[in-house]
Design a protein around this motif. Sequence first.
Motif, PDB file in Angstrom:
ATOM      1  N   TYR A 129      -5.488   7.954 -15.515  1.00 21.15           N
ATOM      2  CA  TYR A 129      -4.628   7.079 -14.726  1.00 21.15           C
ATOM      3  C   TYR A 129      -3.164   7.190 -15.167  1.00 21.15           C
ATOM      4  O   TYR A 129      -2.870   7.283 -16.360  1.00 21.15           O
ATOM      5  CB  TYR A 129      -5.055   5.616 -14.889  1.00 21.15           C
ATOM      6  N   LEU A 130      -2.278   7.133 -14.172  1.00 19.39           N
ATOM      7  CA  LEU A 130      -0.836   7.122 -14.404  1.00 19.39           C
ATOM      8  C   LEU A 130      -0.241   5.988 -13.585  1.00 19.39           C
ATOM      9  O   LEU A 130      -0.612   5.800 -12.425  1.00 19.39           O
ATOM     10  CB  LEU A 130      -0.197   8.443 -13.969  1.00 19.39           C
ATOM     11  N   PHE A 131       0.670   5.239 -14.194  1.00 17.71           N
ATOM     12  CA  PHE A 131       1.374   4.165 -13.485  1.00 17.71           C
ATOM     13  C   PHE A 131       2.854   4.497 -13.516  1.00 17.71           C
ATOM     14  O   PHE A 131       3.465   4.583 -14.582  1.00 17.71           O
ATOM     15  CB  PHE A 131       1.098   2.817 -14.157  1.00 17.71           C
ATOM     16  N   LEU A 132       3.429   4.707 -12.348  1.00 14.31           N
ATOM     17  CA  LEU A 132       4.837   5.086 -12.241  1.00 14.31           C
ATOM     18  C   LEU A 132       5.692   3.820 -12.231  1.00 14.31           C
ATOM     19  O   LEU A 132       5.724   3.096 -11.237  1.00 14.31           O
ATOM     20  CB  LEU A 132       5.042   5.887 -10.950  1.00 14.31           C
ATOM     21  N   SER A 133       6.322   3.564 -13.351  1.00 20.70           N
ATOM     22  CA  SER A 133       7.139   2.359 -13.489  1.00 20.70           C
ATOM     23  C   SER A 133       8.144   2.590 -14.600  1.00 20.70           C
ATOM     24  O   SER A 133       9.013   3.426 -14.468  1.00 20.70           O
ATOM     25  CB  SER A 133       6.248   1.149 -13.792  1.00 20.70           C
ATOM     26  N   ALA A 134       7.979   1.862 -15.681  1.00 24.62           N
ATOM     27  CA  ALA A 134       8.803   2.040 -16.870  1.00 24.62           C
ATOM     28  C   ALA A 134       8.003   2.895 -17.854  1.00 24.62           C
ATOM     29  O   ALA A 134       6.786   2.770 -17.937  1.00 24.62           O
ATOM     30  CB  ALA A 134       9.140   0.694 -17.489  1.00 24.62           C
ATOM     31  N   GLY A 135       8.673   3.753 -18.575  1.00 24.41           N
ATOM     32  CA  GLY A 135       7.984   4.647 -19.497  1.00 24.41           C
ATOM     33  C   GLY A 135       7.597   3.946 -20.790  1.00 24.41           C
ATOM     34  O   GLY A 135       8.266   4.090 -21.801  1.00 24.41           O
ATOM     35  N   LEU A 136       6.511   3.197 -20.748  1.00 26.84           N
ATOM     36  CA  LEU A 136       6.051   2.488 -21.941  1.00 26.84           C
ATOM     37  C   LEU A 136       4.953   3.228 -22.679  1.00 26.84           C
ATOM     38  O   LEU A 136       4.504   2.795 -23.724  1.00 26.84           O
ATOM     39  CB  LEU A 136       5.554   1.083 -21.564  1.00 26.84           C
ATOM     40  N   GLY A 137       4.486   4.315 -22.106  1.00 24.43           N
ATOM     41  CA  GLY A 137       3.453   5.101 -22.769  1.00 24.43           C
ATOM     42  C   GLY A 137       2.052   4.611 -22.448  1.00 24.43           C
ATOM     43  O   GLY A 137       1.778   4.118 -21.359  1.00 24.43           O
TER      44      GLY A 137
ATOM     45  N   ALA B 270       9.824   7.282 -13.286  1.00 27.04           N
ATOM     46  CA  ALA B 270      10.013   8.225 -12.183  1.00 27.04           C
ATOM     47  C   ALA B 270      11.030   9.296 -12.546  1.00 27.04           C
ATOM     48  O   ALA B 270      11.104  10.333 -11.891  1.00 27.04           O
ATOM     49  CB  ALA B 270      10.454   7.483 -10.930  1.00 27.04           C
ATOM     50  N   THR B 271      11.808   9.065 -13.607  1.00 25.57           N
ATOM     51  CA  THR B 271      12.804  10.052 -14.032  1.00 25.57           C
ATOM     52  C   THR B 271      12.265  10.998 -15.111  1.00 25.57           C
ATOM     53  O   THR B 271      12.941  11.960 -15.470  1.00 25.57           O
ATOM     54  CB  THR B 271      14.078   9.359 -14.553  1.00 25.57           C
TER      55      THR B 271
ATOM     56  N   MET C 126       6.580  12.401  -7.583  1.00 24.84           N
ATOM     57  CA  MET C 126       7.194  11.623  -6.502  1.00 24.84           C
ATOM     58  C   MET C 126       6.972  12.292  -5.142  1.00 24.84           C
ATOM     59  O   MET C 126       7.213  13.489  -4.977  1.00 24.84           O
ATOM     60  CB  MET C 126       8.689  11.438  -6.752  1.00 24.84           C
ATOM     61  N   GLY C 127       6.489  11.490  -4.188  1.00 21.85           N
ATOM     62  CA  GLY C 127       6.302  11.981  -2.826  1.00 21.85           C
ATOM     63  C   GLY C 127       4.977  12.676  -2.570  1.00 21.85           C
ATOM     64  O   GLY C 127       4.644  12.956  -1.424  1.00 21.85           O
ATOM     65  N   LEU C 128       4.216  12.960  -3.632  1.00 19.98           N
ATOM     66  CA  LEU C 128       2.926  13.631  -3.440  1.00 19.98           C
ATOM     67  C   LEU C 128       1.885  12.636  -2.932  1.00 19.98           C
ATOM     68  O   LEU C 128       2.100  11.424  -2.951  1.00 19.98           O
ATOM     69  CB  LEU C 128       2.456  14.278  -4.746  1.00 19.98           C
ATOM     70  N   THR C 129       0.754  13.153  -2.505  1.00 20.16           N
ATOM     71  CA  THR C 129      -0.318  12.309  -1.989  1.00 20.16           C
ATOM     72  C   THR C 129      -1.667  12.807  -2.524  1.00 20.16           C
ATOM     73  O   THR C 129      -1.714  13.797  -3.267  1.00 20.16           O
ATOM     74  CB  THR C 129      -0.283  12.276  -0.443  1.00 20.16           C
ATOM     75  N   ILE C 130      -2.726  12.131  -2.136  1.00 22.19           N
ATOM     76  CA  ILE C 130      -4.070  12.472  -2.621  1.00 22.19           C
ATOM     77  C   ILE C 130      -4.375  13.944  -2.322  1.00 22.19           C
ATOM     78  O   ILE C 130      -4.135  14.424  -1.216  1.00 22.19           O
ATOM     79  CB  ILE C 130      -5.130  11.556  -1.984  1.00 22.19           C
ATOM     80  N   GLY C 131      -4.869  14.649  -3.336  1.00 24.08           N
ATOM     81  CA  GLY C 131      -5.201  16.068  -3.213  1.00 24.08           C
ATOM     82  C   GLY C 131      -4.101  16.992  -3.710  1.00 24.08           C
ATOM     83  O   GLY C 131      -4.368  18.147  -4.022  1.00 24.08           O
ATOM     84  N   ASP C 132      -2.870  16.483  -3.778  1.00 24.94           N
ATOM     85  CA  ASP C 132      -1.752  17.306  -4.249  1.00 24.94           C
ATOM     86  C   ASP C 132      -1.830  17.508  -5.766  1.00 24.94           C
ATOM     87  O   ASP C 132      -2.477  16.737  -6.480  1.00 24.94           O
ATOM     88  CB  ASP C 132      -0.408  16.661  -3.897  1.00 24.94           C
ATOM     89  N   ILE C 133      -1.127  18.537  -6.231  1.00 25.57           N
ATOM     90  CA  ILE C 133      -1.111  18.880  -7.657  1.00 25.57           C
ATOM     91  C   ILE C 133       0.331  18.926  -8.137  1.00 25.57           C
ATOM     92  O   ILE C 133       1.197  19.503  -7.482  1.00 25.57           O
ATOM     93  CB  ILE C 133      -1.784  20.247  -7.907  1.00 25.57           C
TER      94      ILE C 133
ATOM     95  N   PRO D  25       0.837  -1.199   0.000  1.00 28.40           N
ATOM     96  CA  PRO D  25       0.000   0.000   0.000  1.00 28.40           C
ATOM     97  C   PRO D  25       0.877   1.257   0.000  1.00 28.40           C
ATOM     98  O   PRO D  25       1.936   1.274   0.617  1.00 28.40           O
ATOM     99  CB  PRO D  25      -0.799  -0.101   1.307  1.00 28.40           C
ATOM    100  N   VAL D  26       0.427   2.251  -0.718  1.00 32.74           N
ATOM    101  CA  VAL D  26       1.216   3.484  -0.799  1.00 32.74           C
ATOM    102  C   VAL D  26       0.409   4.647  -0.264  1.00 32.74           C
ATOM    103  O   VAL D  26      -0.774   4.769  -0.527  1.00 32.74           O
ATOM    104  CB  VAL D  26       1.679   3.777  -2.248  1.00 32.74           C
ATOM    105  N   GLY D  27       1.057   5.488   0.514  1.00 31.66           N
ATOM    106  CA  GLY D  27       0.427   6.706   1.008  1.00 31.66           C
ATOM    107  C   GLY D  27       0.916   7.914   0.239  1.00 31.66           C
ATOM    108  O   GLY D  27       0.264   8.949   0.193  1.00 31.66           O
ATOM    109  N   ARG D  28       2.073   7.722  -0.397  1.00 32.86           N
ATOM    110  CA  ARG D  28       2.677   8.777  -1.218  1.00 32.86           C
ATOM    111  C   ARG D  28       3.112   8.176  -2.541  1.00 32.86           C
ATOM    112  O   ARG D  28       3.397   6.986  -2.623  1.00 32.86           O
ATOM    113  CB  ARG D  28       3.883   9.380  -0.521  1.00 32.86           C
ATOM    114  N   VAL D  29       3.203   9.015  -3.559  1.00 28.76           N
ATOM    115  CA  VAL D  29       3.603   8.545  -4.877  1.00 28.76           C
ATOM    116  C   VAL D  29       5.047   8.059  -4.829  1.00 28.76           C
ATOM    117  O   VAL D  29       5.936   8.759  -4.342  1.00 28.76           O
ATOM    118  CB  VAL D  29       3.452   9.661  -5.940  1.00 28.76           C
ATOM    119  N   ALA D  30       5.241   6.839  -5.324  1.00 28.71           N
ATOM    120  CA  ALA D  30       6.560   6.221  -5.433  1.00 28.71           C
ATOM    121  C   ALA D  30       6.515   5.302  -6.652  1.00 28.71           C
ATOM    122  O   ALA D  30       5.437   5.072  -7.219  1.00 28.71           O
ATOM    123  CB  ALA D  30       6.876   5.423  -4.174  1.00 28.71           C
TER     124      ALA D  30
END
Length: 152
Positions: free
Chosen positions: A100-108, A122-123, A131-138, A84-89
């Motif tokens: 939707y966004l999936f932070l992993s490999a940049g496959l498009g 992530a790069t 990275m590090g943001l949470t629900i409600g952040d922009i 479970p994640v509380g922050r974006v990683a």
Amino acid sequence: MNMAALKKEVWQYCLKQNADGLAALDIQVKNIREALADETKSSVGDKYETARAMLHLEQQNIALQQVKLIEQKALLENLDIKRPVGRVAEGALLLTDRGYLFLSAGLGKVRIDDQVVFTLSATAPLGKKLMGLTIGDIAEVNNIRYRILDLC
């Protein structure tokens, strides 16, 4: 489909795309080796040298692609998608106001059933901002804002 199930499906799709890419490159390497062997048997002179040089360049290009895919495979295999994640990683699936966004490999762009998910590294500029943001952040990149609505 809930977010955890979607995340797993996208991750599995990314792993399959990676495996397919590596298999295709293996076939190309085999074909180049055969072509090099054929050139050795049948050619002489400048034409022979040019053909061999072109095949060696292609071999180098494929090797670079293989390295990239092997690194991508390691990244994907090391993601703990059940955590479970509380922050974006890395490994997080985000629902934003832009999709939707999936932070992993940049496959498009990936389509799972009727759902579109954009996979990004992530790069990548957006990945870095998220990275590090949470629900409600922009996060904002190139004057485009992404508000995080949910996170898995």
